[in-house]
Design a protein around this motif. Structure first.
Motif, PDB file in Angstrom:
ATOM      1  N   ASN A 223      -3.959 -27.408 -29.264  1.00  0.00           N
ATOM      2  CA  ASN A 223      -2.529 -27.335 -29.632  1.00  0.00           C
ATOM      3  C   ASN A 223      -1.700 -26.715 -28.516  1.00  0.00           C
ATOM      4  OD1 ASN A 223      -2.840 -28.565 -32.095  1.00  0.00           O
ATOM      5  ND2 ASN A 223      -3.056 -26.646 -33.226  1.00  0.00           N
ATOM      6  N   HIS A 224      -1.978 -27.126 -27.300  1.00  0.00           N
ATOM      7  CA  HIS A 224      -1.207 -26.737 -26.121  1.00  0.00           C
ATOM      8  C   HIS A 224      -1.365 -25.270 -25.715  1.00  0.00           C
ATOM      9  CE1 HIS A 224       0.666 -30.655 -26.507  1.00  0.00           C
ATOM     10  NE2 HIS A 224       1.039 -30.350 -27.736  1.00  0.00           N
ATOM     11  N   GLU A 225      -2.329 -24.573 -26.283  1.00  0.00           N
ATOM     12  CA  GLU A 225      -2.573 -23.197 -25.873  1.00  0.00           C
ATOM     13  C   GLU A 225      -4.029 -23.044 -25.442  1.00  0.00           C
ATOM     14  OE1 GLU A 225      -1.341 -20.072 -28.375  1.00  0.00           O
ATOM     15  OE2 GLU A 225       0.737 -20.755 -28.539  1.00  0.00           O
TER      16      GLU A 225
ATOM     17  N   ARG B  41       7.037 -20.937 -23.543  1.00  0.00           N
ATOM     18  CA  ARG B  41       5.920 -19.993 -23.405  1.00  0.00           C
ATOM     19  C   ARG B  41       4.587 -20.720 -23.301  1.00  0.00           C
ATOM     20  NH1 ARG B  41       2.130 -17.528 -26.625  1.00  0.00           N
ATOM     21  NH2 ARG B  41       2.845 -18.732 -28.420  1.00  0.00           N
ATOM     22  N   LYS B  42       4.401 -21.763 -24.102  1.00  0.00           N
ATOM     23  CA  LYS B  42       3.146 -22.509 -24.075  1.00  0.00           C
ATOM     24  C   LYS B  42       2.914 -23.153 -22.713  1.00  0.00           C
ATOM     25  CE  LYS B  42       2.764 -23.573 -29.014  1.00  0.00           C
ATOM     26  NZ  LYS B  42       2.651 -24.646 -30.025  1.00  0.00           N
TER      27      LYS B  42
ATOM     28  N   SER C  45       0.024 -22.126 -20.064  1.00  0.00           N
ATOM     29  CA  SER C  45      -0.870 -23.166 -19.558  1.00  0.00           C
ATOM     30  C   SER C  45      -0.941 -23.138 -18.039  1.00  0.00           C
ATOM     31  CB  SER C  45      -0.383 -24.540 -20.026  1.00  0.00           C
ATOM     32  OG  SER C  45      -1.061 -25.578 -19.366  1.00  0.00           O
ATOM     33  N   ALA C  46       0.215 -23.034 -17.394  1.00  0.00           N
ATOM     34  CA  ALA C  46       0.260 -23.042 -15.932  1.00  0.00           C
ATOM     35  C   ALA C  46      -0.450 -21.826 -15.351  1.00  0.00           C
ATOM     36  CB  ALA C  46       1.712 -23.089 -15.456  1.00  0.00           C
ATOM     37  N   ILE C  47      -0.206 -20.656 -15.914  1.00  0.00           N
ATOM     38  CA  ILE C  47      -0.799 -19.422 -15.402  1.00  0.00           C
ATOM     39  C   ILE C  47      -2.316 -19.450 -15.517  1.00  0.00           C
ATOM     40  CG2 ILE C  47      -1.083 -16.972 -15.992  1.00  0.00           C
ATOM     41  CD1 ILE C  47       1.948 -16.851 -16.368  1.00  0.00           C
ATOM     42  N   VAL C  48      -2.815 -19.860 -16.683  1.00  0.00           N
ATOM     43  CA  VAL C  48      -4.266 -19.924 -16.879  1.00  0.00           C
ATOM     44  C   VAL C  48      -4.887 -20.988 -15.989  1.00  0.00           C
ATOM     45  CG1 VAL C  48      -6.084 -20.465 -18.549  1.00  0.00           C
ATOM     46  CG2 VAL C  48      -4.184 -18.994 -19.218  1.00  0.00           C
TER      47      VAL C  48
END
Length: 310
Positions: free
Chosen positions: A81-83, A212-213, A217-220
């Motif tokens: 779910n996008h996380e 935020r999602k 996603s980008a940071i991880v």
């Protein structure tokens, strides 16, 4: 952003590969990673090219993928779910381990990074309001926002950064209020949900949740630790770095489209489906580019340049 392909120009010349098709299978073939969907090879990459493989949907992979990823320092990241919900980090020192270590060491640069995040945020707030000043001749006090975007670059503590940010926020949200139809009942920014919250604040909260999602996603995906921030204080379970990087994108990617909707189609602001549809076009590539830029600043010790809207 194009999935089932790669994002080039990652720090250290590494790439990020995405898997987005349900039923995709990632395997190893002749020493290369392959993503296959219905017998069609979507991408084929050498392990030395990759920083990470990001699985966005239900898919499968062979155990050989895990072994080859570990040998070559490739992260495997899984989303639901996008996380992000899981990340396999190679046991060897390098990749994310190295970046996390450098991220912790870079805490001594927290004022520098905090200044950059808020400099970008105030600049982008200025750009949003100045658009309406130039187009309609309003006076939204953007001159003071311009001054604050410069002043914040020379403060010497995170507390001073936050003081400048707070002053800019007061000016910015007064300007936004003057741009919105009175029928929406917007009296200022309210972060918390309540029975009396106005529809524009509800729309903002939806938009920031979507943003935020993507930032998370980008940071991880680029290997950063989302819990080690610079501007927002550490709190157990709080993704401080996600909130740090979000600051630059709030006004251009969420506020500005919603202000436009409110002025042109005010009734649509109260429709969650319309808000989701409007903000589904958030420029994910820009966000991933900034996450890579942040990772590079940390690992190479260079200056971080925030996202600056035009």
């Amino acid at each position: 952003m194009v999935y089932n392909s790669v994002i080039p120009n990652f720090p250290m010349d590494k790439k990020i590969a995405f898997v987005k098709d349900y039923g995709a299978y990632v395997r190893v073939n002749n020493g290369l990673f392959e993503c296959v969907v219905n017998k069609e090879v979507k991408w084929k990459l050498s392990p030395v090219e990759l920083h990470s493989i990001v699985f966005l949907v239900n898919s499968s992979l062979s155990s050989e993928v895990v072994r080859l990823a570990n040998e070559n320092g490739v992260d495997l990241v899984f989303f639901y779910n996008h996380e992000p919900y899981a990340k396999l980090i190679p046991a060897k020192y390098g990749g994310s381990f190295k970046l996390w270590t450098m991220q912790l060491k870079s805490r001594k640069r927290k004022v520098e990074f905090a200044r950059s995040f808020i400099h970008g945020k105030i600049h982008n707030q200025l750009v949003t309001l100045r658009y309406y000043e130039k187009k309609y001749g309003y006076d939204l006090n953007t001159k003071r926002l311009d001054e604050l975007s410069t002043e914040v670059q020379f403060v010497e503590s995170v507390e001073e950064v936050m003081t400048k940010e707070a002053e800019a926020a007061r000016i910015y949200w007064r300007g936004v209020k003057s741009l919105l139809p009175k029928s929406l009942g917007f009296k200022g920014r309210r972060k918390r949900q309540s029975e009396n919250i106005d529809v524009f604040n509800v729309a903002l909260n939806i938009g920031y949740g979507m943003l935020r999602k993507i930032v998370w996603s980008a940071i991880v995906s680029v290997g950063l630790n989302p819990y080690i921030g610079f501007l927002h204080k550490f709190r157990e379970g709080r993704p401080s770095l996600v909130f740090d990087l979000m600051e630059e994108f709030r006004s251009p990617f969420v506020d500005k489209p919603l202000i436009g909707m409110a002025r042109e189609r005010p009734d649509d602001v109260s429709e969650a489906r319309e808000v989701y549809s409007l903000l589904s076009r958030i420029n994910e590539e820009e966000i991933y580019t900034q996450a890579r830029r942040l990772a590079k600043a940390i690992i190479e010790g260079v200056e971080y340049t925030p996202f600056m809207a035009k």
